[in-house]
Design a protein around this motif. Structure first.
Motif, short mmCIF file in Angstrom:
data_model
loop_
_atom_site.label_atom_id
_atom_site.label_comp_id
_atom_site.label_asym_id
_atom_site.label_seq_id
_atom_site.Cartn_x
_atom_site.Cartn_y
_atom_site.Cartn_z
N PHE A 611 0.84 -1.21 0.00
CA PHE A 611 0.00 0.00 0.00
C PHE A 611 0.87 1.26 0.00
O PHE A 611 0.63 2.20 -0.78
CB PHE A 611 -0.92 -0.01 1.22
CG PHE A 611 -1.70 1.25 1.42
CD1 PHE A 611 -2.77 1.56 0.61
CD2 PHE A 611 -1.36 2.15 2.43
CE1 PHE A 611 -3.49 2.74 0.79
CE2 PHE A 611 -2.08 3.32 2.62
CZ PHE A 611 -3.15 3.60 1.80
N ASN A 612 1.91 1.28 0.84
CA ASN A 612 2.79 2.45 0.91
C ASN A 612 3.50 2.68 -0.43
O ASN A 612 3.66 3.83 -0.88
CB ASN A 612 3.84 2.26 2.01
CG ASN A 612 3.23 2.38 3.40
OD1 ASN A 612 2.15 2.94 3.55
ND2 ASN A 612 3.92 1.87 4.40
N GLN A 613 3.91 1.60 -1.06
CA GLN A 613 4.59 1.73 -2.35
C GLN A 613 3.66 2.32 -3.41
O GLN A 613 4.06 3.20 -4.18
CB GLN A 613 5.10 0.36 -2.81
CG GLN A 613 6.24 -0.19 -1.95
CD GLN A 613 6.58 -1.63 -2.30
OE1 GLN A 613 5.81 -2.32 -2.97
NE2 GLN A 613 7.73 -2.10 -1.83
N LEU A 614 2.41 1.84 -3.44
CA LEU A 614 1.45 2.34 -4.42
C LEU A 614 1.12 3.81 -4.18
O LEU A 614 1.03 4.61 -5.13
CB LEU A 614 0.17 1.50 -4.38
CG LEU A 614 0.28 0.06 -4.88
CD1 LEU A 614 -1.03 -0.68 -4.65
CD2 LEU A 614 0.64 0.04 -6.37
N VAL A 615 0.94 4.19 -2.92
CA VAL A 615 0.63 5.59 -2.60
C VAL A 615 1.80 6.49 -2.99
O VAL A 615 1.62 7.56 -3.59
CB VAL A 615 0.30 5.74 -1.11
CG1 VAL A 615 0.21 7.22 -0.73
CG2 VAL A 615 -1.02 5.06 -0.79
N ALA A 616 3.03 6.06 -2.67
CA ALA A 616 4.20 6.86 -2.99
C ALA A 616 4.33 7.05 -4.51
O ALA A 616 4.62 8.16 -5.00
CB ALA A 616 5.46 6.20 -2.43
N LYS A 617 4.11 5.96 -5.26
CA LYS A 617 4.22 6.04 -6.71
C LYS A 617 3.16 6.97 -7.28
O LYS A 617 3.42 7.79 -8.19
CB LYS A 617 4.07 4.64 -7.31
CG LYS A 617 4.27 4.61 -8.81
CD LYS A 617 4.21 3.19 -9.35
CE LYS A 617 4.44 3.16 -10.85
NZ LYS A 617 4.37 1.77 -11.40
N LEU A 618 1.95 6.89 -6.75
CA LEU A 618 0.86 7.75 -7.21
C LEU A 618 1.17 9.22 -6.94
O LEU A 618 0.91 10.09 -7.77
CB LEU A 618 -0.45 7.34 -6.53
CG LEU A 618 -1.71 8.09 -6.94
CD1 LEU A 618 -2.02 7.81 -8.40
CD2 LEU A 618 -2.89 7.67 -6.07
N MET A 619 1.75 9.50 -5.77
CA MET A 619 2.09 10.88 -5.42
C MET A 619 3.17 11.42 -6.37
O MET A 619 3.10 12.57 -6.83
CB MET A 619 2.58 10.95 -3.98
CG MET A 619 1.49 10.69 -2.95
SD MET A 619 2.12 10.69 -1.25
CE MET A 619 2.57 12.41 -1.07
N ILE A 620 4.15 10.57 -6.68
CA ILE A 620 5.22 11.01 -7.58
C ILE A 620 4.66 11.32 -8.96
O ILE A 620 5.00 12.35 -9.58
CB ILE A 620 6.31 9.92 -7.67
CG1 ILE A 620 7.04 9.81 -6.32
CG2 ILE A 620 7.31 10.23 -8.79
CD1 ILE A 620 7.99 8.63 -6.23
#
Length: 627
Positions: A611-620
């Protein structure tokens, strides 16, 4: 033979309590005598009960409590010829609070509590013996266990240490000698070597004790059991003192219930509702039960057979003239008379609570605050009295934050055409009232019950309807909002939308198949994009978490993912899917939707790292698109 003397250090919480006793615990120092007499009375009861099991312990002498004074030496000794203690019992019971609540007591003592709050601990943890140090410079105890030949001496000035040594004593029992402080009326310390003062204190606090309390062969108390006296002869303060003697509770009871049955089976009961729950009340292994007497003789201290477990907060005594003195627990379980007494007591207590709820609602609110969760257990445990129990139930509700509601009040407020009583279970009011599952209901003005205790899960399994209205979880099945015509129209629209979006819904289902068993559009949501629901037969998330905590756990359920077709996320996902039905990124958005739904209901994520990886990628990605 050399005398074996051992020196011990008081347990930390005991030392703290001693300091409280000596300096600030009781405003009325004379209470110490009530505490020590109560302990002596318990020791006499214990001997009589032990003799029923072991006839060799049957006392040949008269059981009594004797007070002896020496004005010259300034000592007061409380003698009893009860069960006594062995050396091992002295080590275990005096100087150490050897109870299941030791950890809880330690935690409470470490808190920054007021003196008033700290004084409550004496009743909760049964440590009345230490009240002797309020009026004593030194306390000496000599005791001999019934059936043994050796005696033990315990000695302390209350300064942090105590000694235990061998001693001699002519017979079984215990003698506690208080080396008294000088009389100091300004500090509330009277001259406790004065027999008139002792007589007044005994009459005030211990007149109801069923054994003679003797000074120089003069009996100071009436000895007639309180429950056998005419009510006109007993004051409320007498009842309160009896309650404190019986329960070792520091507070006065909230309610007294006096009952008497006559006819083919004669018995009477003096029952009390405490003002607050004891520290371990909601522990499964906590002790409970009424004190059982037969013909005025104590035969069982905690008789669980006299009341159902959900009424375990009730304290008091039952005296039945038709029971044998040597009745065992196994015999009680099979005794028809005990079954009748149990039914009668249960009905009378529930009737009393119902009257209180109607005539003294503020007092009943105090009972519910302390013992409501226990009463809820009765819905599943007592079919015969289920209707009585249900009428007492109180719930948090969306109707009013500061006031609990009954089911009857909820039904009276139901909207025209509403056929179901809506509820949602969860960890807390904050979690439940902010749940996406309630958005459509709130938008239409429907009231929802917030069930935030673990026992509520059990209640909803056994309470499926009230006054013809079914109880409906807002987190299960489908929710019908509006009148019949509106509900049917909404159902048709959702069915049509499901058909039109079947490919997208199937794509999401396949991607999340490990976690969800169906994906469908819903009318349940207004502002949120997604939620997870179960079928009417599924466990709620709260129940699933409770089952997971059990031994071995349970496999997690696959639930239904409901999507808000009006939400921009769904609309954009549908448009993106039409452009590329195999796009990998859409699968990641499906995972984020699942995590969103789980977080919204207070559940754990299956893979927080993912979940953290997906959120970080989406923010970038989004930050990169900013000009």
């Amino acid at each position: 033979m050399a005398t074996q003397v051992e020196t011990f250090t008081f347990q930390a919480e005991t030392k703290h309590l001693l300091d409280l006793m000596i300096h600030s615990l009781y405003t009325t120092k004379a209470i110490f005598l009530r505490e020590l007499i109560s302990n002596a009375s318990d020791a006499l009861d214990a001997l009589r009960f032990a003799a029923l099991m072991n006839p060799e312990l049957t006392p040949a002498d008269k059981l009594e409590i004797r007070l002896e004074t020496d004005p010259q030496l300034r000592t007061l000794t409380i003698h009893d010829n009860g069960i006594g203690m062995s050396r091992a019992e002295v080590v275990a019971n005096i100087g150490t609070i050897a109870k299941s609540g030791t950890r809880e007591l330690r935690e409470k003592l470490q808190q920054d509590l007021s003196d008033e709050k700290l004084t409550e601990l004496i009743g909760q943890f049964g440590v009345g013996f230490y009240s002797a140090f309020m009026v004593s410079e030194r306390v000496t105890l000599v005791t001999r266990r019934a059936g043994e030949q050796t005696a033990t001496r315990w000695d302390s000035t209350g300064d942090g240490e105590y000694t235990i040594s061998d001693a001699t004593r002519d017979q079984r029992g215990t003698s506690i000698t208080l080396h008294l402080k000088p009389a100091d009326p300004e500090d509330g310390i009277e001259d406790y070597t004065d027999k008139w003062i002792l007589s007044r204190i005994v009459k005030q606090y211990s007149d109801f004790v069923t054994y003679p309390i003797v000074v120089e062969d003069k009996i100071l108390n009436s000895m007639k059991p309180l429950w056998l006296r005419p009510p006109a002869e007993v004051s409320e303060s007498d009842y309160a003192e009896f309650y404190k003697h019986l329960t070792h509770d520091h507070d006065e009871p909230l309610q007294r219930i006096s009952l008497k049955a006559e006819g083919t089976l004669e018995y009477q009961a003096l029952l009390f509702i405490p003002a607050r729950a004891i520290y371990d009340f909601y522990y499964h292994a906590s002790n409970w039960g009424l004190h059982l007497y037969a013909k005025g003789v104590s035969v069982m201290e905690r008789c669980e057979e006299l009341l159902p477990r959900y009424l375990r907060f009730i304290k008091g005594i039952v005296d039945c003239a038709d029971l044998p003195l040597n009745i065992s627990r196994q015999m009680l379980q099979q005794d028809r008379q005990v079954t009748l007494i149990r039914k009668w007591l249960t009905k009378k207590i529930l009737d009393n609570l119902q009257t209180m709820s109607e005539e003294e609602p503020e007092k009943f609110e105090l009972v519910w605050e302390q013992f409501g969760r226990a009463l809820k257990e009765g819905v599943s445990a007592d079919y015969d009295n289920k209707a009585r129990i249900v009428s007492l139930l109180r719930f948090q509700s969306s109707h009013e934050e500061s006031k609990l509601t009954t089911l009857k009040e909820y039904v009276e407020r139901m909207k025209e055409g509403q056929e179901e009583i809506f509820y949602l279970t969860g960890e807390s009011r904050r979690v439940v009232e902010n749940s996406p599952h309630l958005e459509a209901l709130k938008a239409k003005g429907y009231e929802v019950l917030y069930l935030v205790h673990s026992v509520d899960e059990l209640v909803t399994q056994y309470l499926t309807e009230f006054e013809g209205k079914k109880l409906k979880s807002a987190g299960k099945g489908t929710v019908k909002v509006g009148d019949k015509e509106e509900s049917e129209q909404t159902e048709k629209e959702l069915q049509q939308l499901a058909e039109e979006s079947s490919e997208l819904l199937g794509f999401i289902q396949r991607h999340l198949d490990q976690y969800v068993k169906e994906v469908r559009p819903t009318n349940r949501l207004v502002t949120s994009p997604v939620c997870l629901v179960g079928t009417d037969m599924d466990y709620s998330p709260q129940m699933e978490r409770l089952l997971q905590m059990g031994e071995g756990g349970r496999p997690k359920q696959r639930r239904i993912m409901e999507l808000n077709p009006q939400h921009e996320i769904f609309i954009r996902m549908a448009a993106r899917f039409q452009q590329n039905k195999d796009e990998v990124e859409l699968g990641k958005y499906a995972e984020l939707l699942l995590s969103y739904a789980l977080l919204a209901e207070g559940s754990e994520l299956p893979d927080p790292v993912r979940f953290n990886q997906l959120v970080a990628k989406l923010m970038i990605q989004n930050l990169s698109n900013i000009n």
